[in-house]
Design a protein around this motif. Sequence first.
Motif, PDB file in Angstrom:
ATOM      1  N   GLY A 242     -44.009  14.418  21.364  1.00 56.89           N
ATOM      2  CA  GLY A 242     -44.268  13.830  20.063  1.00 56.89           C
ATOM      3  C   GLY A 242     -44.429  14.838  18.948  1.00 56.89           C
ATOM      4  N   SER A 243     -44.277  16.110  19.265  1.00 58.72           N
ATOM      5  CA  SER A 243     -44.425  17.177  18.278  1.00 58.72           C
ATOM      6  C   SER A 243     -43.091  17.888  18.095  1.00 58.72           C
ATOM      7  N   SER A 244     -42.989  18.671  17.016  1.00 55.88           N
ATOM      8  CA  SER A 244     -41.773  19.450  16.791  1.00 55.88           C
ATOM      9  C   SER A 244     -42.134  20.826  16.273  1.00 55.88           C
ATOM     10  N   VAL A 245     -41.275  21.784  16.599  1.00 54.52           N
ATOM     11  CA  VAL A 245     -41.425  23.162  16.140  1.00 54.52           C
ATOM     12  C   VAL A 245     -40.153  23.537  15.400  1.00 54.52           C
ATOM     13  N   THR A 246     -40.315  24.101  14.202  1.00 56.31           N
ATOM     14  CA  THR A 246     -39.184  24.525  13.379  1.00 56.31           C
ATOM     15  C   THR A 246     -39.278  26.018  13.120  1.00 56.31           C
ATOM     16  N   VAL A 247     -38.138  26.693  13.230  1.00 56.13           N
ATOM     17  CA  VAL A 247     -38.060  28.111  12.877  1.00 56.13           C
ATOM     18  C   VAL A 247     -37.049  28.240  11.744  1.00 56.13           C
TER      19      VAL A 247
END
Length: 260
Positions: A242-247
């Motif tokens: 349910g989470s997201s990581v953006t670079v």
Amino acid sequence: MTDWTIERTAEVLLQAERTRADRGPITDEWPGLDLATAYRAQDVLLERRKAAGETVVGVKLGLTSRAKQLRMGIDAPLTAWLTDAMVLPAGTPVQVDELIHPRVEPEIVFVLKDRLAGPGVTAASAMAAVGAVHGGFEVIDSRYRDFRFTLPDVVADNASSALFGIGPVGLAPGGLDLSLLGCVLEVDGQVVDTATGAAVQGHPGQALALAANSLAERGLALEAGWIVLTGGMTDAVPLRRGSSVTVRFAGLGGLTVAGV
């Protein structure tokens, strides 16, 4: 006396990955596991992956930041293998339940246009072999409980490899100052860390040179067309369902990986 062997080490770690069951460090049970033996176990693990149909597509570096090296008591990065089974296509979410405790870190990624063989590779000669520079990320997933391990443990475990993604923007290295190339790390849209390429051995090209020279000690080389993950620019952040990581990278665009 111990019943641990190189072959057993590789099998135990591969089984832990397949069953998503973490364990204590092997060095707790086999104190004699040294760095050279751990690399041999890493290579055996790779041969088992290849026998299962996987293909080598490159290498990754680990512990490239000085802070992480001091924490582990070493003075150089470690190397590990990348295979096609680790590639995460753009937009594909990560099935969190299929991993143990995934974490994400931003990486400067090289695609090589020429073979690069040590010894004696410098940062300059390493960069001459690079065809394109991309932004990317790695999803690491140690098979050791709570990410607790010694250097030989993590080397044998192929440097906590799991998945990686590469951004679509690829630039020739000549016009880039990679030591100053900035990166922003976000979790659910909130900035949690920033870094520049200087976090990777002062310059990612230095990490690439170290990889080539390290592989040369084992009679190996970096091949044309291979992908090289040069090492985490920041500490890795957990990837949760349910989470997201953006670079996001200056000039190289951004990528997002979601946990489901």
